[in-house]
Scaffold this motif. Structure first.
Motif, PDB file in Angstrom:
ATOM      1  N   PRO A 109       3.786 -61.394 -80.559  1.00 64.04           N
ATOM      2  CA  PRO A 109       2.891 -62.088 -79.615  1.00 64.04           C
ATOM      3  C   PRO A 109       1.672 -62.686 -80.319  1.00 64.04           C
ATOM      4  N   ALA A 113       0.686 -66.551 -80.637  1.00 59.53           N
ATOM      5  CA  ALA A 113      -0.658 -66.940 -80.165  1.00 59.53           C
ATOM      6  C   ALA A 113      -1.369 -67.782 -81.223  1.00 59.53           C
ATOM      7  N   ILE A 116      -0.201 -71.304 -81.011  1.00 56.30           N
ATOM      8  CA  ILE A 116      -0.638 -72.043 -79.810  1.00 56.30           C
ATOM      9  C   ILE A 116      -2.133 -72.384 -79.911  1.00 56.30           C
ATOM     10  N   VAL A 127      -6.261 -65.901 -77.805  1.00 59.15           N
ATOM     11  CA  VAL A 127      -5.023 -66.265 -77.108  1.00 59.15           C
ATOM     12  C   VAL A 127      -4.069 -65.070 -77.068  1.00 59.15           C
ATOM     13  N   VAL A 129       0.045 -64.067 -75.672  1.00 57.21           N
ATOM     14  CA  VAL A 129       1.296 -64.684 -75.204  1.00 57.21           C
ATOM     15  C   VAL A 129       2.168 -63.593 -74.595  1.00 57.21           C
ATOM     16  N   ASN A 136      -0.342 -64.199 -65.617  1.00 53.67           N
ATOM     17  CA  ASN A 136      -1.540 -64.375 -66.448  1.00 53.67           C
ATOM     18  C   ASN A 136      -2.712 -64.915 -65.634  1.00 53.67           C
ATOM     19  N   GLY A 257       4.932 -71.746 -71.478  1.00 54.81           N
ATOM     20  CA  GLY A 257       5.574 -71.891 -72.787  1.00 54.81           C
ATOM     21  C   GLY A 257       6.814 -72.766 -72.742  1.00 54.81           C
ATOM     22  N   SER A 269       4.377 -67.116 -71.169  1.00 49.61           N
ATOM     23  CA  SER A 269       3.215 -67.969 -70.943  1.00 49.61           C
ATOM     24  C   SER A 269       2.091 -67.537 -71.895  1.00 49.61           C
ATOM     25  N   PHE A 270       1.047 -68.365 -71.989  1.00 45.24           N
ATOM     26  CA  PHE A 270      -0.105 -67.970 -72.797  1.00 45.24           C
ATOM     27  C   PHE A 270      -1.340 -67.868 -71.910  1.00 45.24           C
TER      28      PHE A 270
END
Ligand SMILES: Cc1ncc(COP(=O)(O)O)c(C=O)c1O
Ligand SMILES: Nc1c(O)cccc1C(=O)C[C@H](N)C(=O)O
Length: 438
Positions: A109, A113, A116, A127, A129, A136, A257, A269-270
């Motif tokens: 993760p 991150a 991203i 960040v 993820v 989130n 994502g 998702s982030f």
């Protein structure tokens, strides 16, 4: 699904049209004459080679990367390796063998991150993820409400925001009970609504229907001046153009994502949390604080001590298969100049709008996407009284866009894999579909 909410799947189950119609649209698309000026733009496109990094079906113009990004070529091999070697052979040893051996599932993760972060103007430790965008959104809204002074109990949002943002915010406030309120307003008239009872402002930067882009820097500055924390939904922004969360002074953000980041169906998702809040948040654990967000998960401590950065928002075991796909997909952004990406996105959408103009004069099509560049994301949408049926015809013929309620035809442009020739082909397909229906 009901009649009032349709995805492409519903659209495809709409009244089937004779094969000849789909063939006519398909023939218009594949046989379209590409104007010389567009061929010239493609010849000078600095991102043209990126298309080779994707697998795209033949005979189709795929204008739906804002719903599900196309498959990056490297992903199937990566998934095969993860399944056969990391899972099949190495088994539990893959959780911690280390990046050098290509087996560091525990850190996956954080590695994703870090990829991203530069796309959204964040530092890697800001960040996380994990989870879906909706979940989130719940976690960052809960964090924002905890940070806000006691008298501020309102979440302000766009009345037309993406449904999940509205549902999730309402669900959180229902849980909190008395005095909390979701206030839905027009985002073009925010000033009068940034009152002393507002804790957080939840906005989607690019509207999923119209493609209207908000001025993140200006809105965030306005909110900060009013003592309001901002939560940006970047579902239709991240990977489509450069986002600068730190430059704007944003507090929180979330995003998908699987859209412009091309991480595949159901990709994690982030979320983003500004580092200026991390210290204050040490005293108040995140709403869904699980062991993987603990500073030292394998201490098995009975009390929760948050991990130093946004990792504290990763509540449970990393979703290794989908994170691996996203990790691999993000490599297509390596070396990409995000300003060139934005320039190409605008050139593609400008071209589409221009080529569609004669069709707007002949058919009941109304452009709903702003013409001004600063107010446009990476999609173009039109109203049409038979939008659902028209989109079904288009998809059958190979122009894959989206129908969105109540009457929107939506066409998403992904500058990493679209050419200006694709734009001309798509418009030829639209013309054939509209002529057939007229
Ligand atoms: C603006 C926006 N927010 C949130 C979502 C929902 O994301 P998820 O399904 O990952 O919760 C979407 C698309 O599905 C979206 O377009
Ligand atoms: N996430 C989706 C899904 O699982 C199925 C179909 C569509 C989607 C989408 O992403 C829809 C998208 N957010 C939209 O802007 O309309």
């Amino acid at each position: 699904m009901t009649n009032t909410d349709a995805t492409n799947t519903d659209v495809q189950t709409a009244q089937p049209q004779p094969t000849s119609l789909y063939e006519r649209i398909g023939a218009a698309l594949t046989g379209a004459a590409i104007p010389a000026d567009l061929l010239d733009l493609d010849a000078r496109d600095p991102l043209a080679r990126k298309r080779e990094e994707f697998t795209l079906p033949g005979g189709v113009v795929y204008l739906d990367g804002n719903s599900l990004g196309a498959l990056p070529r490297a992903v199937p091999e990566r998934l095969q390796r993860v399944a056969a070697q990391e899972w099949g052979d190495a088994l539990i040893r893959s959780w911690g063998a280390g990046a050098a051996e290509g087996r560091d599932w525990m850190n996956l993760p954080d590695r994703v991150a870090a990829k991203i972060a530069p796309l959204i103007g964040a530092l890697p430790h800001e960040v996380a993820v994990t989870d879906t965008t909706g979940v989130n959104t719940f976690k960052v809204l809960a964090a924002a409400l905890k940070l806000a002074p006691a008298g501020r109990r309102v979440i302000l949002t766009d009345a037309e925001n993406f449904p999940t943002d509205l549902y999730i915010a309402q669900g959180l406030l229902d849980l909190l009970g008395g005095g909390y309120e979701l206030r839905r307003v027009n985002p073009d008239a925010l000033g009068e609504h940034l009152t002393a009872d507002v804790a957080a402002l939840l906005l989607t930067e690019v509207d999923y229907r119209t493609g209207r882009r908000l001025d993140m820097a200006a809105v965030t500055a306005q909110a900060r001046a009013a003592g309001v924390l901002t939560v940006w939904d970047l579902a239709h922004s991240a990977g489509a153009f450069p986002v600068d969360l730190r430059g704007a002074g944003a507090d929180f953000a979330v995003g998908c994502g699987y859209k412009f980041l091309n991480g595949g169906p159901g990709a994690p998702s982030f979320l983003f949390v500004s580092e200026r809040h991390l210290g204050a948040m040490n005293a108040a654990p995140v709403a869904i604080s699980g062991w993987m967000g603990h500073a030292d998960p394998f201490e098995m401590d009975r009390a929760f001590t948050p991990a130093p950065g946004a990792r504290r928002f990763v509540p449970g075991t990393p979703m290794v298969l989908s994170l691996s796909a996203l990790d691999s997909a993000l490599d297509v952004f390596a070396g990409v100049d995000l300003h060139a990406l934005r320039a190409k996105s605008l050139s593609l959408t400008d071209t589409f709008i221009r080529l569609m103009e004669p069709l707007c004069a002949r058919f009941p099509l109304t452009l709903v996407t702003p013409q001004e560049h600063v107010r446009r994301g990476s999609q173009v949408s039109y109203r049409h009284p038979q939008a659902r049926e028209v989109m079904a015809d288009l998809i059958g013929g190979g122009v894959i866009g989206d129908y969105r309620t109540p009457d929107i035809l939506r066409f998403g442009f992904t500058p990493l894999y679209h050419s200006h020739a694709d734009v001309a082909r798509a418009v030829a397909g639209v013309q054939a579909a509209l002529e057939a229906r007229a």
